[in-house]
Design a protein around this motif. Sequence first.
Motif, PDB file in Angstrom:
ATOM      1  N   ARG A   1     -15.141   4.843   3.413  1.00 54.69           N
ATOM      2  CA  ARG A   1     -14.303   6.035   3.452  1.00 54.69           C
ATOM      3  C   ARG A   1     -15.141   7.291   3.351  1.00 54.69           C
ATOM      4  O   ARG A   1     -16.271   7.290   2.898  1.00 54.69           O
TER       5      ARG A   1
ATOM      6  N   GLY B   1     -12.033  12.942   0.969  1.00 55.90           N
ATOM      7  CA  GLY B   1     -11.291  14.077   1.499  1.00 55.90           C
ATOM      8  C   GLY B   1     -10.469  13.660   2.700  1.00 55.90           C
ATOM      9  O   GLY B   1     -10.479  12.516   3.128  1.00 55.90           O
ATOM     10  N   LYS B   2      -9.759  14.609   3.236  1.00 55.44           N
ATOM     11  CA  LYS B   2      -8.904  14.342   4.385  1.00 55.44           C
ATOM     12  C   LYS B   2      -9.560  14.889   5.640  1.00 55.44           C
ATOM     13  O   LYS B   2     -10.245  15.896   5.613  1.00 55.44           O
ATOM     14  N   THR B   3      -9.309  14.202   6.729  1.00 54.95           N
ATOM     15  CA  THR B   3      -9.842  14.610   8.016  1.00 54.95           C
ATOM     16  C   THR B   3      -8.675  15.002   8.910  1.00 54.95           C
ATOM     17  O   THR B   3      -7.791  14.178   9.143  1.00 54.95           O
ATOM     18  N   PRO B   4      -8.658  16.237   9.393  1.00 59.79           N
ATOM     19  CA  PRO B   4      -7.567  16.599  10.298  1.00 59.79           C
ATOM     20  C   PRO B   4      -7.704  15.822  11.607  1.00 59.79           C
ATOM     21  O   PRO B   4      -8.800  15.599  12.104  1.00 59.79           O
TER      22      PRO B   4
ATOM     23  N   THR C   1       1.910   8.974   4.575  1.00 58.33           N
ATOM     24  CA  THR C   1       0.496   9.093   4.933  1.00 58.33           C
ATOM     25  C   THR C   1      -0.264   7.797   4.734  1.00 58.33           C
ATOM     26  O   THR C   1      -1.091   7.427   5.567  1.00 58.33           O
TER      27      THR C   1
ATOM     28  N   SER D   1      -2.154   5.981   7.681  1.00 56.45           N
ATOM     29  CA  SER D   1      -3.592   5.768   7.535  1.00 56.45           C
ATOM     30  C   SER D   1      -3.937   4.292   7.625  1.00 56.45           C
ATOM     31  O   SER D   1      -4.893   3.894   8.304  1.00 56.45           O
TER      32      SER D   1
ATOM     33  N   ASN E   1      -6.315   2.607  10.475  1.00 56.42           N
ATOM     34  CA  ASN E   1      -7.537   1.914  10.063  1.00 56.42           C
ATOM     35  C   ASN E   1      -7.537   0.440  10.453  1.00 56.42           C
ATOM     36  O   ASN E   1      -8.559  -0.091  10.878  1.00 56.42           O
TER      37      ASN E   1
END
Length: 142
Positions: free
Chosen positions: A29, A32-35, A52, A56, A60
Amino acid sequence: MSGAPDPTRPERGDPTWVAPALTREEQTRNVGKTPIFFGPPLAILTAGQKNTMEISGKINRTAERYLELMRYHGIELSEPERQCIAHICHIGYMSPMEIRELPLEVSLTRFECEGLDKLALEHKLKAASFADLVAVVESLGF
């Protein structure tokens, strides 16, 4: 490796501690978040997912399976054959339909180079599965 900590190395919590390097397989991983842009394929893939974590997870799992497919598929190509396919792929984004049409594109292209037998390449591509064709296109970076 004994269970005792090495007194000469800083431990987690110490400001000088550095996390050990991870192998590619161990990297699971990014903090943080990825736009990400949800175009039609991702919207279809995640339809019905409610939050979410579900979205996600679906992305994945799909990516993991895709990477495994790419690992076990493809076609052995000579360098002239790779150059020919790369020339065809330079049109830009290769849609699934365009990938399926690679054998036809080989027969139509004016690309020539030493050692290229376009007829043999066309037959090789016709005999390939769609997963094999996708793996070829991906291996060339398209």
